[in-house]
Design a protein around this motif. Structure first.
Motif, mmCIF file in Angstrom:
data_model
loop_
_atom_site.group_PDB
_atom_site.id
_atom_site.type_symbol
_atom_site.label_atom_id
_atom_site.label_comp_id
_atom_site.label_asym_id
_atom_site.label_seq_id
_atom_site.Cartn_x
_atom_site.Cartn_y
_atom_site.Cartn_z
ATOM 1 N N GLU A 122 78.041 129.478 145.542
ATOM 2 C CA GLU A 122 79.198 129.648 144.676
ATOM 3 C C GLU A 122 78.808 129.980 143.234
ATOM 4 O O GLU A 122 79.647 130.384 142.439
ATOM 5 C CB GLU A 122 80.048 128.369 144.677
ATOM 6 N N VAL A 123 77.540 129.810 142.874
ATOM 7 C CA VAL A 123 77.102 130.039 141.502
ATOM 8 C C VAL A 123 77.002 131.540 141.241
ATOM 9 O O VAL A 123 76.334 132.267 141.979
ATOM 10 C CB VAL A 123 75.729 129.382 141.242
ATOM 11 N N HIS A 124 77.666 131.997 140.186
ATOM 12 C CA HIS A 124 77.564 133.413 139.829
ATOM 13 C C HIS A 124 76.178 133.654 139.228
ATOM 14 O O HIS A 124 75.777 132.975 138.273
ATOM 15 C CB HIS A 124 78.649 133.795 138.814
ATOM 16 N N PRO A 125 75.414 134.615 139.756
ATOM 17 C CA PRO A 125 74.018 134.793 139.324
ATOM 18 C C PRO A 125 73.863 135.083 137.833
ATOM 19 O O PRO A 125 72.942 134.560 137.194
ATOM 20 C CB PRO A 125 73.527 135.964 140.182
ATOM 21 N N ASP A 126 74.763 135.900 137.259
ATOM 22 C CA ASP A 126 74.656 136.215 135.828
ATOM 23 C C ASP A 126 74.933 134.983 134.972
ATOM 24 O O ASP A 126 74.256 134.739 133.962
ATOM 25 C CB ASP A 126 75.634 137.329 135.450
ATOM 26 N N LEU A 127 75.934 134.212 135.380
ATOM 27 C CA LEU A 127 76.276 132.991 134.648
ATOM 28 C C LEU A 127 75.127 131.992 134.715
ATOM 29 O O LEU A 127 74.744 131.385 133.705
ATOM 30 C CB LEU A 127 77.556 132.378 135.237
ATOM 31 N N GLN A 128 74.564 131.834 135.909
ATOM 32 C CA GLN A 128 73.438 130.909 136.066
ATOM 33 C C GLN A 128 72.255 131.340 135.197
ATOM 34 O O GLN A 128 71.637 130.508 134.514
ATOM 35 C CB GLN A 128 73.002 130.837 137.528
ATOM 36 N N GLU A 129 71.957 132.635 135.202
ATOM 37 C CA GLU A 129 70.824 133.124 134.402
ATOM 38 C C GLU A 129 71.035 132.866 132.914
ATOM 39 O O GLU A 129 70.123 132.410 132.213
ATOM 40 C CB GLU A 129 70.616 134.624 134.651
ATOM 41 N N ASP A 130 72.241 133.140 132.420
ATOM 42 C CA ASP A 130 72.513 132.939 130.995
ATOM 43 C C ASP A 130 72.440 131.463 130.603
ATOM 44 O O ASP A 130 71.904 131.126 129.541
ATOM 45 C CB ASP A 130 73.893 133.502 130.635
ATOM 46 N N LEU A 131 72.960 130.580 131.447
ATOM 47 C CA LEU A 131 72.950 129.147 131.120
ATOM 48 C C LEU A 131 71.538 128.568 131.201
ATOM 49 O O LEU A 131 71.137 127.766 130.342
ATOM 50 C CB LEU A 131 73.890 128.388 132.062
ATOM 51 N N ILE A 132 70.774 128.956 132.215
ATOM 52 C CA ILE A 132 69.398 128.462 132.339
ATOM 53 C C ILE A 132 68.547 128.980 131.186
ATOM 54 O O ILE A 132 67.714 128.252 130.624
ATOM 55 C CB ILE A 132 68.789 128.885 133.696
ATOM 56 N N THR A 133 68.776 130.229 130.790
ATOM 57 C CA THR A 133 68.024 130.789 129.661
ATOM 58 C C THR A 133 68.405 130.095 128.359
ATOM 59 O O THR A 133 67.560 129.906 127.480
ATOM 60 C CB THR A 133 68.274 132.308 129.549
ATOM 61 N N THR A 134 69.667 129.710 128.232
ATOM 62 C CA THR A 134 70.089 128.949 127.046
ATOM 63 C C THR A 134 69.371 127.600 126.991
ATOM 64 O O THR A 134 68.933 127.161 125.918
ATOM 65 C CB THR A 134 71.616 128.737 127.059
ATOM 66 N N ILE A 135 69.228 126.948 128.147
ATOM 67 C CA ILE A 135 68.477 125.687 128.191
ATOM 68 C C ILE A 135 67.030 125.915 127.759
ATOM 69 O O ILE A 135 66.437 125.102 127.035
ATOM 70 C CB ILE A 135 68.528 125.081 129.615
ATOM 71 N N LEU A 136 66.449 127.031 128.204
ATOM 72 C CA LEU A 136 65.090 127.379 127.771
ATOM 73 C C LEU A 136 65.034 127.526 126.257
ATOM 74 O O LEU A 136 64.129 126.988 125.597
ATOM 75 C CB LEU A 136 64.647 128.683 128.455
ATOM 76 N N ASN A 137 66.004 128.246 125.693
ATOM 77 C CA ASN A 137 66.034 128.432 124.239
ATOM 78 C C ASN A 137 66.179 127.100 123.502
ATOM 79 O O ASN A 137 65.540 126.880 122.468
ATOM 80 C CB ASN A 137 67.192 129.361 123.851
#
Length: 460
Positions: A227-242
């Motif tokens: 159910e996770v949208h891939p673009d949304l997941q990528e942006d949120l995980i990258t924000t956590i990295l930042n």
């Protein structure tokens, strides 16, 4: 003729204004394009927030001007005289270890907050000594004198690292994380960019206990990975990295209950870029010893090793860095070994993939007896000896010989292989003569053990 203020000419202010106007234009367009009263209230609220931000930006822009002595006009000062943190004229410029100049009160506040990186370059500071920049100070004084600028008696420093418009935008974007998928995706993308470019936005997440849970809300609410949208997941995980780059956030992020489990989900099922960024986030978070334990106990080593085995070039370096950092903790070495790290790493080394990073991990894991046994069974001795023969890198040779030293003193069944290599190519002797100081010690220890074994056989 109208006066030209800093708001109109200062690059930082112009860029901020353009960014706000562009977002305002998008929101207004979305409102106008809808028929009747079908437009989104969120769009109206967002437009209202941006208008307030533009107004405040216009008002606060005057802080970048200094009054002339006759009080007749205002003058924007050169950008190179501006402190990168406060965005104001520097009155006590000092140089940090990276060579960057800041105004003393602001860089002191940064360091007192526990930060050990340069705010502008994000490089780790080798020391925290502040050296007065007399050249810049003299240039500022001369410039002010030439332009008839009056220095204020006292400098008004702000306690905030961000502007009020930034704060409003931050709150607004987090609120959108509980809205529609479209709003979530737009907000996540903007937060990803803001936390990458603006250190002050990273710091904002540490000021509220709810900020990170709000950010990750879209991922935590999904019932299955599909159910996770891939673009949304990528942006949120990258924000956590930042966010993790900011020293003060490392503990906060790791101790947010949903953060590490969601990073592990991303490791297992995200896009390649998402998986790579999740591994990079774990690497950055593991800089703290307390986080190493927390991440290790969460079961992170297994998905990291699995991702390493997949061997995607984009992810390999981040994964190797994360595994290396985590295995500095003794308990995590065993977790890595039980996750199949030795087999995977040896296979990659045999294929000459990321040899430098993986040899460093292997040398670290070889202090574990189970790892030593696996190395013996999987042909590790011949692999390491071949790298010593082929490689011109002193560090790689050192890691190889250190691993062989452990094997030599733990598994006598491998003595014959080492002795035959030494008799044929003199590989170990060459390291004993030409290696690093550590490599020389390890190689000499192996030769001494092998010679002692030969003498014992002859005596018998």
């Amino acid at each position: 003729m109208a006066k030209t203020g800093v708001y109109d000419t200062h690059p930082a202010m112009v860029a901020k204004a353009k960014e706000l106007k562009k977002e305002l234009e998008r929101l207004v367009k979305s409102i106008v394009d809808e028929d009747g009263v079908l437009f989104s209230l969120g769009a109206v609220d967002g437009a209202s927030q941006i208008l307030c931000s533009l107004k405040e930006l216009k008002v606060n822009g005057s802080s970048l001007c200094l009054k002339l002595k006759d009080g007749s006009d205002s003058l924007p000062f050169p950008e190179e005289f501006c402190c990168p943190i406060s965005k104001k004229l520097m009155f006590d410029p000092v140089i940090v270890a990276t060579g960057q100049t800041y105004d003393r009160p602001f860089i002191q506040r940064w360091l007192k907050s526990g930060n050990r990186t340069c705010p502008k370059s994000q490089q780790v500071l080798s020391h925290t000594i502040l050296t007065p920049n007399h050249l810049i100070r003299d240039m500022i004084c001369q410039w002010c004198k030439n332009h008839g600028v009056e220095f204020p008696d006292t400098l008004q420093y702000s306690d905030e690292g961000v502007t009020e418009p930034d704060r409003h935008r931050f709150v607004y974007l987090l609120e959108k994380m509980s809205s529609s998928l479209l709003d979530q995706k737009e907000a996540a993308k903007e937060l990803r960019l803001l936390t990458k470019r603006t250190p002050s936005f990273r710091a904002l997440f540490g000021e509220s206990n709810d900020a990170i849970p709000q950010l990750l809300n879209p991922l935590s609410q999904t019932k299955s990975r599909n159910e996770v949208h891939p673009d949304l997941q990528e942006d949120l995980i990258t924000t956590i990295l930042n966010l993790s780059i900011h020293d003060n956030n490392k503990k906060i992020v790791a101790e947010t209950p949903m953060a590490i489990p969601l990073l592990l989900d991303a490791l297992r099922s995200g896009t390649v870029q998402t998986r790579s960024n999740a591994a990079a986030a774990l690497f950055t978070l593991s800089a703290l010893d307390s986080n190493k334990e927390l991440i290790g106990k969460s079961g992170a080593l297994k998905p990291l090793v699995d991702l390493l085995e997949d061997g995607h070039p984009l992810a390999m370096k981040d994964v190797a860095s994360a595994i290396f950092n985590l295995c500095k903790l003794h308990e995590n070495k065993l977790r890595a070994v039980r996750s199949g790290a030795v087999r995977v790493i040896l296979e990659k080394i045999k294929n000459r993939m990321h040899v430098d990073e993986l040899l460093a991990i292997l040398a670290m894991l070889s202090t574990n007896q189970i790892a030593v046994e696996e190395l013996g069974e999987l042909g590790g001795v011949q692999c390491l000896l071949s790298i010593i023969r082929e490689s011109s890198c002193a560090r790689n040779k050192e890691n190889c010989i250190a691993t062989l030293h452990t094997i030599c003193f733990s598994d006598r069944t491998k003595w014959r292989e080492m002795r035959e290599e030494e008799n044929t190519n003199g590989t170990i002797s060459q390291v004993a003569h030409n290696g690093t100081s550590r490599a020389k010690r390890k190689a000499s220890g192996i030769l001494e053990r092998l010679n002692r074994a030969v003498n014992l056989i002859h005596t018998a």
